[in-house]
Design a protein around this motif. Structure first.
Motif, mmCIF file in Angstrom:
data_model
loop_
_atom_site.group_PDB
_atom_site.id
_atom_site.type_symbol
_atom_site.label_atom_id
_atom_site.label_comp_id
_atom_site.label_asym_id
_atom_site.label_seq_id
_atom_site.Cartn_x
_atom_site.Cartn_y
_atom_site.Cartn_z
ATOM 1 N N LEU A 1 -2.146 -2.512 4.069
ATOM 2 C CA LEU A 1 -1.906 -3.415 2.946
ATOM 3 C C LEU A 1 -0.433 -3.342 2.567
ATOM 4 O O LEU A 1 0.092 -2.250 2.329
ATOM 5 N N SER A 2 0.249 -4.491 2.525
ATOM 6 C CA SER A 2 1.682 -4.538 2.217
ATOM 7 C C SER A 2 1.933 -5.509 1.078
ATOM 8 O O SER A 2 1.194 -6.496 0.905
ATOM 9 N N THR A 3 2.984 -5.238 0.294
ATOM 10 C CA THR A 3 3.355 -6.131 -0.803
ATOM 11 C C THR A 3 4.763 -6.665 -0.565
ATOM 12 O O THR A 3 5.513 -6.166 0.275
ATOM 13 N N GLU A 4 5.132 -7.680 -1.341
ATOM 14 C CA GLU A 4 6.443 -8.310 -1.189
ATOM 15 C C GLU A 4 7.583 -7.386 -1.604
ATOM 16 O O GLU A 4 8.749 -7.640 -1.288
ATOM 17 N N HIS A 5 7.286 -6.288 -2.290
ATOM 18 C CA HIS A 5 8.312 -5.375 -2.775
ATOM 19 C C HIS A 5 8.696 -4.321 -1.737
ATOM 20 O O HIS A 5 9.482 -3.420 -2.031
ATOM 21 N N GLY A 6 8.133 -4.399 -0.544
ATOM 22 C CA GLY A 6 8.442 -3.424 0.501
ATOM 23 C C GLY A 6 7.536 -2.214 0.493
ATOM 24 O O GLY A 6 7.783 -1.253 1.229
ATOM 25 N N ASN A 7 6.503 -2.218 -0.341
ATOM 26 C CA ASN A 7 5.539 -1.117 -0.369
ATOM 27 C C ASN A 7 4.406 -1.398 0.621
ATOM 28 O O ASN A 7 4.000 -2.556 0.806
ATOM 29 N N SER A 8 3.897 -0.362 1.221
ATOM 30 C CA SER A 8 2.753 -0.528 2.123
ATOM 31 C C SER A 8 1.972 0.770 2.202
ATOM 32 O O SER A 8 2.520 1.860 2.019
ATOM 33 N N VAL A 9 0.677 0.631 2.472
ATOM 34 C CA VAL A 9 -0.176 1.790 2.651
ATOM 35 C C VAL A 9 -1.118 1.500 3.818
ATOM 36 O O VAL A 9 -1.632 0.392 3.956
ATOM 37 N N THR A 10 -1.296 2.513 4.678
ATOM 38 C CA THR A 10 -2.151 2.378 5.855
ATOM 39 C C THR A 10 -3.303 3.364 5.750
ATOM 40 O O THR A 10 -3.079 4.566 5.536
ATOM 41 N N PHE A 11 -4.526 2.851 5.892
ATOM 42 C CA PHE A 11 -5.733 3.670 5.812
ATOM 43 C C PHE A 11 -6.400 3.724 7.182
ATOM 44 O O PHE A 11 -6.418 2.738 7.925
ATOM 45 N N ALA A 12 -6.978 4.869 7.512
ATOM 46 C CA ALA A 12 -7.757 5.000 8.743
ATOM 47 C C ALA A 12 -8.716 6.172 8.588
ATOM 48 O O ALA A 12 -8.326 7.235 8.103
ATOM 49 N N PRO A 13 -9.964 6.007 8.988
ATOM 50 C CA PRO A 13 -10.894 7.138 8.959
ATOM 51 C C PRO A 13 -10.772 7.964 10.229
ATOM 52 O O PRO A 13 -10.094 7.569 11.196
ATOM 53 N N ARG B 1 -8.640 8.169 5.168
ATOM 54 C CA ARG B 1 -7.457 8.962 4.857
ATOM 55 C C ARG B 1 -6.240 8.046 4.816
ATOM 56 O O ARG B 1 -6.221 7.002 5.481
ATOM 57 N N ILE B 2 -5.259 8.443 4.038
ATOM 58 C CA ILE B 2 -4.005 7.681 3.975
ATOM 59 C C ILE B 2 -3.128 8.161 5.127
ATOM 60 O O ILE B 2 -2.618 9.281 5.112
ATOM 61 N N ARG B 3 -2.983 7.323 6.125
ATOM 62 C CA ARG B 3 -2.204 7.697 7.306
ATOM 63 C C ARG B 3 -0.710 7.523 7.079
ATOM 64 O O ARG B 3 0.101 8.243 7.656
ATOM 65 N N ARG B 4 -0.350 6.530 6.247
ATOM 66 C CA ARG B 4 1.061 6.293 6.000
ATOM 67 C C ARG B 4 1.234 5.586 4.674
ATOM 68 O O ARG B 4 0.468 4.694 4.331
ATOM 69 N N LEU B 5 2.258 6.006 3.919
ATOM 70 C CA LEU B 5 2.599 5.353 2.658
ATOM 71 C C LEU B 5 4.091 5.082 2.640
ATOM 72 O O LEU B 5 4.900 5.952 2.965
ATOM 73 N N ARG B 6 4.444 3.869 2.271
ATOM 74 C CA ARG B 6 5.848 3.482 2.192
ATOM 75 C C ARG B 6 6.100 2.853 0.828
ATOM 76 O O ARG B 6 5.427 1.893 0.444
ATOM 77 N N LEU B 7 7.070 3.430 0.065
ATOM 78 C CA LEU B 7 7.393 2.945 -1.264
ATOM 79 C C LEU B 7 8.851 2.508 -1.323
ATOM 80 O O LEU B 7 9.702 3.046 -0.601
ATOM 81 N N SER B 8 9.111 1.535 -2.161
ATOM 82 C CA SER B 8 10.494 1.092 -2.347
ATOM 83 C C SER B 8 11.306 2.215 -2.988
ATOM 84 O O SER B 8 10.799 2.990 -3.805
ATOM 85 N N GLY B 9 12.565 2.309 -2.615
ATOM 86 C CA GLY B 9 13.397 3.392 -3.129
ATOM 87 C C GLY B 9 13.390 4.585 -2.189
ATOM 88 O O GLY B 9 12.653 4.640 -1.199
ATOM 89 N N ASP B 10 14.201 5.569 -2.519
ATOM 90 C CA ASP B 10 14.340 6.759 -1.684
ATOM 91 C C ASP B 10 13.313 7.797 -2.128
ATOM 92 O O ASP B 10 13.600 8.711 -2.912
#
Length: 358
Positions: free
Chosen positions: A74-86, A144-153
């Motif tokens: 799931l990704s948003t226009e702000h550059g955030n994304s989260v990836t789920f996988a069991p 499980r959350i396989r990857r999380l990407r947030l705007s900013g450092d």
């Protein structure tokens, strides 16, 4: 009386003769219709025996290991994304087949105790000319959350592989496809072991598909987890009206085209590959939407590209067979403020034998 009786007999004989004359054409018509239907059905399995060896047995038994994989992003226009996988499901079970019909049941070795939230149904039917995939999947709560990407450092590594039970996903639908070079190219040889591909050959494919997708992410629970592990300074994943508080429900109608090739690289051996791209029209469905409203407010931006891939490696001497196969599905859905990407597939390993000659 005798004359009348004789006349009646004569009339009856004439009527019977007339009935026979009228019945004969009807029987001839029914016979022609039946023969036409038989030839129509038979056409689906006609093959060129210089390229394809037909099945010589009526029945088969098989033991199969199935490994199931899923990924949701799931990704948003702000550059955030989260990836789920069991965790991948590992299943094992027996199958019994009669000609082109295969029935079986596999046990999930990772979840021997019943997981009431997780359901899966997959069936694929392959003839020489037409194939169909039917599927229904409903997730459990072992993501499980396989990857999380947030705007900013922001260092998001503390979120890697963290359990998350706030996601529920379901998908159901079918893919139907036509095999153009069906007399020389055999899908069943690669994916149902009911024939043997003797000489390498390929074919163009044309298909249609229909799926319904539902994805529900508990955004409040996800943001709470982010703040607990990354600190309050970490940005939350935004929630807006278009994402509907983490809920996405849409219908997808697609037309696909592709190519498949069977490489008979050695006697009794086959490597199969098949790739198709689909142009899908995706429409968000609300609680009160109906099928006839699918193309209401038609928007060209609702078109997205999806994909289906099939690969197989088979050894088959017509009596015994063994091999591996995989079917992979990819779906993409994009709106102005967010997008989702779904990927799921099965990897199968099997061994079996045929019996009871035709």
């Amino acid at each position: 009386m005798t004359f009348i009786f004789s006349l009646c007999i004569g009339s009856t004989a004439m009527a019977q003769a007339e009935d026979k004359d009228s019945i004969a054409p009807r029987r001839g018509l029914f016979k022609r219709i039946g023969h036409g239907l038989y030839e129509f059905v038979k056409e689906f399995s006609r093959i060129d025996t210089a390229y394809i060896e037909p099945q010589h047995y009526n029945y088969t038994v098989m033991l199969q290991n199935t490994n199931t994989y899923e990924v949701y992003r799931l990704s948003t226009e702000h550059g955030n994304s989260v990836t789920f996988a069991p965790k991948p499901s590992v299943k094992l079970g027996p199958y019994l087949g009669w000609r082109w019909v295969f029935l079986g049941y596999t046990f999930d070795l990772n979840h021997l105790s019943a997981d009431k939230g997780k359901k899966e149904f997959d069936i694929s039917l392959y003839s020489s000319q037409i194939g169909i995939d039917l599927f229904y999947r409903k997730t459990g709560n072992d993501y499980r959350i396989r990857r999380l990407r947030l705007s900013g450092d922001v260092d998001t590594s503390p979120m890697h592989n963290v359990s998350y039970d706030g996601l529920s996903v379901s998908i159901k639908g079918f893919n139907l496809y036509y095999i153009f070079n069906h007399r020389k190219f055999s899908y069943p040889a690669a994916f149902s072991q009911s024939t043997m591909q003797k000489r390498s050959c390929g074919s163009a494919l044309l298909g249609i598909g229909y799926t319904q997708h539902s994805l529900n992410v508990d955004m409040a629970k996800l943001n709470t987890l982010i703040h607990e592990r990354l600190g309050e300074q970490a940005s939350s994943l935004p929630i807006d009206s278009e994402l509907d508080n983490g809920k996405v429900k849409y219908t997808d109608i697609s037309v696909s085209g592709g190519y498949a090739y069977n490489f008979a690289f050695a006697p009794r051996w086959l490597f199969a590959t098949s790739l198709s791209l689909a142009l899908g029209y995706k429409k968000t469905m609300g609680e009160g939407d109906e099928a006839d409203h699918l193309f209401k407010n038609f928007d060209i931006r609702n078109f997205n590209i999806d994909g289906v891939g099939r690969f197989g490696l088979v050894w088959n001497n017509n009596r015994w067979y063994a091999g591996a196969s995989t079917i992979l599905h990819s779906y993409n859905y994009s709106k102005k403020r967010f997008s989702t990407n779904n990927f799921f597939g099965n990897l199968n390993f099997y061994v079996g034998f045929n019996f009871c000659k035709r």
